[in-house]
Enzyme design. Structure first.
Site, PDB file in Angstrom:
ATOM      1  N   GLN A  11       0.837  -1.219   0.000  1.00 23.83           N
ATOM      2  CA  GLN A  11       0.000   0.000   0.000  1.00 23.83           C
ATOM      3  C   GLN A  11       0.865   1.259   0.000  1.00 23.83           C
ATOM      4  O   GLN A  11       0.674   2.166  -0.810  1.00 23.83           O
ATOM      5  CB  GLN A  11      -0.869   0.045   1.258  1.00 23.83           C
ATOM      6  CG  GLN A  11      -1.825  -1.111   1.415  1.00 23.83           C
ATOM      7  CD  GLN A  11      -2.808  -0.839   2.541  1.00 23.83           C
ATOM      8  OE1 GLN A  11      -3.867  -0.263   2.306  1.00 23.83           O
ATOM      9  NE2 GLN A  11      -2.474  -1.231   3.752  1.00 23.83           N
ATOM     10  N   ALA A  59       7.513  -4.686   4.728  1.00 20.97           N
ATOM     11  CA  ALA A  59       7.310  -5.133   6.111  1.00 20.97           C
ATOM     12  C   ALA A  59       6.541  -6.446   6.114  1.00 20.97           C
ATOM     13  O   ALA A  59       5.839  -6.774   5.153  1.00 20.97           O
ATOM     14  CB  ALA A  59       6.529  -4.083   6.911  1.00 20.97           C
ATOM     15  N   TYR A  60       6.707  -7.170   7.206  1.00 21.69           N
ATOM     16  CA  TYR A  60       5.855  -8.321   7.497  1.00 21.69           C
ATOM     17  C   TYR A  60       4.675  -7.737   8.265  1.00 21.69           C
ATOM     18  O   TYR A  60       4.830  -7.310   9.417  1.00 21.69           O
ATOM     19  CB  TYR A  60       6.629  -9.336   8.337  1.00 21.69           C
ATOM     20  CG  TYR A  60       5.848 -10.596   8.674  1.00 21.69           C
ATOM     21  CD1 TYR A  60       6.207 -11.836   8.154  1.00 21.69           C
ATOM     22  CD2 TYR A  60       4.738 -10.544   9.518  1.00 21.69           C
ATOM     23  CE1 TYR A  60       5.496 -12.981   8.470  1.00 21.69           C
ATOM     24  CE2 TYR A  60       4.016 -11.684   9.832  1.00 21.69           C
ATOM     25  CZ  TYR A  60       4.404 -12.890   9.305  1.00 21.69           C
ATOM     26  OH  TYR A  60       3.694 -14.022   9.617  1.00 21.69           O
ATOM     27  N   THR A 100       5.034   1.650  13.646  1.00 19.23           N
ATOM     28  CA  THR A 100       3.609   1.435  13.910  1.00 19.23           C
ATOM     29  C   THR A 100       3.171   1.897  15.301  1.00 19.23           C
ATOM     30  O   THR A 100       3.971   1.912  16.244  1.00 19.23           O
ATOM     31  CB  THR A 100       3.306  -0.077  13.767  1.00 19.23           C
ATOM     32  OG1 THR A 100       1.968  -0.332  14.197  1.00 19.23           O
ATOM     33  CG2 THR A 100       4.229  -0.928  14.632  1.00 19.23           C
ATOM     34  N   TYR A 124       4.184  -8.789  16.346  1.00 16.63           N
ATOM     35  CA  TYR A 124       4.370  -7.773  15.296  1.00 16.63           C
ATOM     36  C   TYR A 124       4.927  -6.487  15.901  1.00 16.63           C
ATOM     37  O   TYR A 124       5.908  -5.922  15.404  1.00 16.63           O
ATOM     38  CB  TYR A 124       3.029  -7.516  14.599  1.00 16.63           C
ATOM     39  CG  TYR A 124       3.010  -6.319  13.677  1.00 16.63           C
ATOM     40  CD1 TYR A 124       3.627  -6.366  12.430  1.00 16.63           C
ATOM     41  CD2 TYR A 124       2.361  -5.140  14.054  1.00 16.63           C
ATOM     42  CE1 TYR A 124       3.598  -5.257  11.577  1.00 16.63           C
ATOM     43  CE2 TYR A 124       2.329  -4.035  13.213  1.00 16.63           C
ATOM     44  CZ  TYR A 124       2.946  -4.099  11.976  1.00 16.63           C
ATOM     45  OH  TYR A 124       2.919  -3.000  11.144  1.00 16.63           O
ATOM     46  N   TRP A 146      -3.277   2.224  11.065  1.00 21.15           N
ATOM     47  CA  TRP A 146      -4.537   1.974  10.363  1.00 21.15           C
ATOM     48  C   TRP A 146      -4.480   2.442   8.892  1.00 21.15           C
ATOM     49  O   TRP A 146      -5.338   3.199   8.429  1.00 21.15           O
ATOM     50  CB  TRP A 146      -5.690   2.678  11.081  1.00 21.15           C
ATOM     51  CG  TRP A 146      -5.962   2.224  12.490  1.00 21.15           C
ATOM     52  CD1 TRP A 146      -5.103   1.628  13.375  1.00 21.15           C
ATOM     53  CD2 TRP A 146      -7.210   2.353  13.186  1.00 21.15           C
ATOM     54  NE1 TRP A 146      -5.741   1.385  14.560  1.00 21.15           N
ATOM     55  CE2 TRP A 146      -7.028   1.821  14.486  1.00 21.15           C
ATOM     56  CE3 TRP A 146      -8.452   2.883  12.848  1.00 21.15           C
ATOM     57  CZ2 TRP A 146      -8.052   1.785  15.435  1.00 21.15           C
ATOM     58  CZ3 TRP A 146      -9.461   2.867  13.804  1.00 21.15           C
ATOM     59  CH2 TRP A 146      -9.259   2.314  15.072  1.00 21.15           C
TER      60      TRP A 146
END
Ligand code: NAP
Length: 285
Positions: A11, A59-60, A100, A124, A146
């Site tokens: 994204q 990223a994972y 994050t 994570y 988000w």
């Protein structure tokens, strides 16, 4: 300015390519072209491209799966970030890395400042926090939350699908955060990287919402432009009624003061960006 985007098919990766400044010469690598856990491949690519910026959109991101695959998640979210930092140092590039809101435990009642105490609840979150350390002090590290975009797996696209298919939708109402439109985040990253910023910053859209509020807004806005053709009941539920492998923070609104000072203004409110995204889907499918 030459920029290497890794993880270019996600994204954020796509949004970074779409919002690049006119003077940026971009080399985009998706996971097939460049596995960022492959040290030799990363160093060879950096040597070949000689970028001024390395933008890490890889990223994972499978939050629940990471509970069972923490080692794999750590390899991408932490060890590989160290490799990118080494490449940046060796070839005189600036690393731009994204982290994050899940580095926080959600127990705060006020938005989290970049300096707030971290305490991830999930595998994570732990791997992303380790990634911040691996990026090092010279990197620009931007925590976000988000994230959604017209393509890719995200909450907005899931809601549009289930609202079209199911008689009712139940959505968690006791997790509060801020939806963030990927192109806005990408533009902010370009702007901050262009200013030479380093250290930890926070960027999300403005405002706050629960997943339930977000779902309600998605339905209202989608109905308004004919992206959905009928309304279904959207019912608020508690996190306890929607068990997941990973624990998530109940409150992860981020304090963006330092970022908005850097950018010379605030991000748009999340609902304005939601409208833009839905119109984009309506126009292009
Ligand atoms: N999505 C969110 O809600 C959210 C929230 C907070 C923070 N973030 C952070 O924001 C950043 C961007 O997230 P996103 O939503 O754009 O994620 P995304 O859509 O899942 O994209 C991640 C990309 O990384 C690629 N990738 C995975 N392993 C790789 C590897 N070893 N080498 C190279 N590429 C690899 C993936 O490729 P494949 O798909 O081919 O594996 C995928 O294209 C990440 O740092 C994420 O942790 C995201």
């Amino acid at each position: 300015m030459k920029a290497l985007i890794v993880g270019s098919n996600g994204q954020l990766g796509r949004a970074l390519a779409a919002t690049a400044p006119a003077d940026a010469e971009i080399v985009s690598c998706d996971a097939d072209t460049l596995d960022i856990t492959d040290r030799a491949a990363v160093l060879a690519m950096a040597d070949q491209v000689r970028p001024a910026l390395i933008l890490n959109a890889a990223a994972y991101t499978a939050v629940d799966k990471a509970e069972q695959e923490e080692e794999q998640a750590h390899a991408v979210n932490a060890t590989a970030v160290g490799i990118l930092a080494d490449a940046a140092q060796m070839f005189d590039a600036r690393l731009v890395h994204v982290s994050t809101d899940f580095v926080f435990d959600g127990s705060s009642g006020i938005p989290y400042a970049p300096s707030a105490t971290t305490n991830p609840l999930s595998a994570y979150g732990r791997t992303k926090l380790a990634g911040e350390g691996a990026a090092g002090p010279d990197a620009l590290i931007v925590r976000t939350a988000w994230v959604y975009a017209p393509t890719g797996g995200n909450f907005v696209r899931t809601m549009l699908r289930v609202m079209a298919q199911r008689p009712e939708v139940r959505v968690v109402a006791d997790q509060i955060g801020t939806p963030t439109y990927a192109p806005g985040l990408a533009s902010a990253l370009w702007a901050m990287a262009g200013q030479g910023s380093s250290g930890i910053y926070h960027y999300t859209d403005a405002g706050a919402a629960s997943w339930y509020d977000f779902a309600i807004a998605i339905q209202e806005e989608a109905l308004a432009i004919g992206l959905l053709d009928h309304a279904v009941p959207v019912l608020p539920i508690a996190t306890a009624d929607y068990p997941t492998l990973a624990k998530r923070p109940h409150f992860s609104v981020l304090d963006k003061t330092s970022t908005f000072e850097c950018l010379g203004g605030a991000a748009p409110h999340w609902r304005s960006n939601l409208r833009i995204m839905l119109k984009e889907i309506k126009a292009h499918g």
